[in-house]
Motif scaffolding. Structure first.
Motif, short mmCIF file in Angstrom:
data_model
loop_
_atom_site.label_atom_id
_atom_site.label_comp_id
_atom_site.label_asym_id
_atom_site.label_seq_id
_atom_site.Cartn_x
_atom_site.Cartn_y
_atom_site.Cartn_z
N SER A 135 0.90 -1.30 -0.04
CA SER A 135 -0.08 0.13 -0.66
C SER A 135 0.68 1.26 -0.19
N LEU A 136 2.16 1.40 0.29
CA LEU A 136 2.84 2.73 0.97
C LEU A 136 3.53 2.24 -0.67
N LEU A 137 4.28 1.45 -1.06
CA LEU A 137 4.30 1.30 -2.33
C LEU A 137 3.09 2.25 -3.76
N VAL A 138 1.99 1.64 -3.98
CA VAL A 138 0.80 2.34 -4.87
C VAL A 138 0.37 3.85 -4.05
N THR A 139 0.71 4.06 -2.98
CA THR A 139 0.17 5.46 -2.40
C THR A 139 1.79 6.18 -2.73
N LEU A 140 3.22 5.65 -2.91
CA LEU A 140 4.44 6.36 -3.20
C LEU A 140 4.44 6.47 -4.68
N GLN B 145 -2.64 10.51 2.23
CA GLN B 145 -3.81 10.49 3.39
C GLN B 145 -4.72 10.43 2.57
N TYR B 146 -4.53 9.71 1.46
CA TYR B 146 -5.52 9.90 -0.29
C TYR B 146 -6.10 8.59 0.26
N PHE B 147 -7.83 9.02 0.06
CA PHE B 147 -8.26 7.84 0.80
C PHE B 147 -9.85 7.90 0.36
N VAL B 148 -10.90 8.91 -0.28
CA VAL B 148 -12.45 9.27 -0.43
C VAL B 148 -12.51 9.00 -1.95
N VAL B 149 -11.50 9.10 -2.81
CA VAL B 149 -11.31 8.44 -3.96
C VAL B 149 -11.69 6.97 -4.34
N PRO B 150 -10.10 6.11 -3.83
CA PRO B 150 -10.54 4.79 -4.09
C PRO B 150 -11.60 3.97 -3.46
N TRP B 151 -12.19 4.76 -2.24
CA TRP B 151 -12.43 3.81 -1.11
C TRP B 151 -14.60 3.65 -2.20
N SER C 136 -12.28 -3.16 0.47
CA SER C 136 -11.81 -3.87 -1.06
C SER C 136 -10.71 -3.82 -2.02
N GLY C 137 -10.52 -2.80 -2.26
CA GLY C 137 -10.20 -1.92 -3.40
C GLY C 137 -10.09 -2.45 -4.39
N HIS C 138 -9.16 -2.39 -5.32
CA HIS C 138 -9.29 -3.00 -6.82
C HIS C 138 -8.72 -3.82 -7.42
N PRO C 139 -9.23 -4.97 -7.91
CA PRO C 139 -9.15 -5.78 -8.35
C PRO C 139 -7.20 -6.46 -8.22
N ALA D 281 -4.56 -2.13 -7.35
CA ALA D 281 -3.93 -0.98 -7.94
C ALA D 281 -4.23 0.25 -6.83
N SER D 282 -5.56 0.03 -6.36
CA SER D 282 -6.26 0.99 -6.00
C SER D 282 -6.32 1.06 -3.79
N ARG D 283 -5.33 0.16 -3.60
CA ARG D 283 -4.59 0.20 -1.66
C ARG D 283 -4.01 1.14 -1.51
N PHE D 284 -4.54 1.94 -1.30
CA PHE D 284 -3.51 3.29 -0.65
C PHE D 284 -3.04 3.14 0.99
N LEU D 285 -2.46 3.61 1.54
CA LEU D 285 -1.97 3.19 3.18
C LEU D 285 -3.38 3.62 3.54
N LEU D 286 -3.85 4.35 3.49
CA LEU D 286 -5.31 4.52 4.38
C LEU D 286 -6.36 3.42 3.68
N ILE D 287 -5.59 3.04 2.54
CA ILE D 287 -7.58 2.41 2.88
C ILE D 287 -7.01 0.82 3.52
N HIS D 288 -5.56 0.21 3.45
CA HIS D 288 -5.19 -0.79 4.17
C HIS D 288 -5.27 -0.53 5.78
N PHE D 289 -5.79 1.15 6.39
CA PHE D 289 -5.40 0.97 7.81
C PHE D 289 -7.22 0.79 7.32
N TYR D 290 -7.55 1.75 7.43
CA TYR D 290 -8.80 1.38 6.91
C TYR D 290 -9.75 -0.12 7.41
N GLN D 291 -9.53 -0.80 6.17
CA GLN D 291 -10.01 -1.97 5.96
C GLN D 291 -9.59 -2.79 7.65
N GLN D 292 -8.27 -2.91 7.92
CA GLN D 292 -8.03 -3.34 8.83
C GLN D 292 -8.89 -2.94 10.37
N ALA D 293 -8.83 -1.89 10.76
CA ALA D 293 -9.27 -0.96 11.55
C ALA D 293 -10.78 -1.19 12.10
#
Length: 326
Positions: free
Chosen positions: A91-96, A254-260, A266-269, A272-284
């Motif tokens: 997710s960090l790599l996708v964000t970068l 902190q990119y979150f709203v658009v991919p969510w 669950s993110g892109h199949p 490709a859209s698993r950003f850091l905040l998506i990963h955090f939201y899914q786990q938490a």
């Protein structure tokens, strides 16, 4: 140069001089000042500082939202899991990867719009300022839904415009912006560029604060438009550009709203859209593992702080302030 040195010495002497006790009027003014800022201080402590400290405590617990009474202390286990989890680094790599694509585009695009609106040859500048800023006033979710139709592989006008160049963009072999793991980042960039009105206004304010005398002097020396831009505009606009760079970098992490909105937690199949905040939201929140989510939140904070420190460290080499003295 001697006046500047003498001013520095005078300031140092004032700092070393013993401080006089505050007068009754100064103490009264200080009490009134604290009274006026007390609502903000109370709100900051209750709604910012305490949740931050609570998240730090949660990061040391095995805390599940579905069973809070079973919370147990696990020490640094959540931190070790966050650092060893492949999904964290993916997710960090996708964000970068997205930041490398979108951040330069957004900064250059916003600066270009500001230069255009600051041009004396452009008519109806106030109208264009409103038109360029208006998209940033549209609610983000509504804007995302609009762009879903604009980038529709069958009926979207972006694909139809591309077909005018002879490239097949519609139909089964067309460009599917939200299905292709490469094109989806460009789709995110289009949506982001649609809302650069705020950054454009900041650049425009910075351009209008540059003294016109500098442009006149450069013109008298034979400098053309490009030379004036490179030698006058960009150096004096560098503090504004630095501000936009820092805010943009923190915003992308902190990119979150658009991919969510587009793909959910669950993110892109293809991830490709698993950003850091998506990963955090899914786990938490999706999985309810709040302890691990708190550790991920602090991991994101450390990444943001490190990136900000690097940007401030490099600012001395390219950011120039008009009040600086040699």
């Amino acid at each position: 140069m001697s006046d500047f040195t003498e001013a520095i010495r005078e300031a140092r002497r004032e700092r070393r001089a013993p401080k006089r006790p505050a007068s009754p009027m100064q103490r009264r003014e200080a009490r009134w000042g604290y009274a006026f800022i007390s609502p903000w201080l109370i709100g900051f402590v209750l709604f910012s500082m305490l949740p931050i400290l609570a998240s730090l405590v949660f990061s040391t617990l095995d805390f599940q939202l579905t069973a809070p009474e079973e919370a147990a202390f696990v020490g640094a286990s959540n931190w070790e899991r966050a650092l060893s989890d492949p999904d964290t680094w993916t997710s960090l790599l996708v964000t970068l990867r997205f930041s490398i694509l979108f951040l330069p585009l957004s900064l250059i695009f916003a600066l270009g719009l500001a230069l255009l609106l600051n041009s004396a040859h452009l008519k109806a500048t106030n109208l264009f300022r409103v038109l360029f800023y208006a998209p940033s006033m549209v609610p983000l979710v509504a804007g995302i839904i609009i762009w879903q139709q604009v980038l529709n592989p069958q009926t979207g006008w972006v694909n139809r415009l591309i077909e005018l160049t002879g490239v097949q963009a519609t139909g089964t072999g067309g460009l599917r912006w939200f299905d292709n793991p490469v094109l989806v980042l460009f789709a995110f960039s289009f949506i982001g560029l649609w809302g650069v009105g705020g950054t454009m206004l900041v650049n425009l304010a910075g351009l209008q604060s540059i003294p016109t005398e500098l442009y006149e002097a450069a013109s008298l020396d034979g400098a053309g438009w490009w030379r004036r831009l490179r030698s006058v505009t960009l150096p004096l606009l560098s503090p504004v550009m630095f501000f936009n760079l820092v805010i943009g970098s923190v915003g992308i992490l902190q990119y979150f709203v658009v991919p969510w909105v587009l793909f959910g937690d669950s993110g892109h199949p293809d991830g490709a859209s698993r950003f850091l905040l998506i990963h955090f939201y899914q786990q938490a929140f999706a999985f309810g593992n709040m302890g691990y989510g708190a550790a991920l939140a602090w991991f994101i904070f450390i990444v943001v702080a490190a990136l900000t420190a690097v940007l401030f460290g490099t600012a001395r080499y390219w950011v120039h302030y008009g009040s600086e003295r040699p």
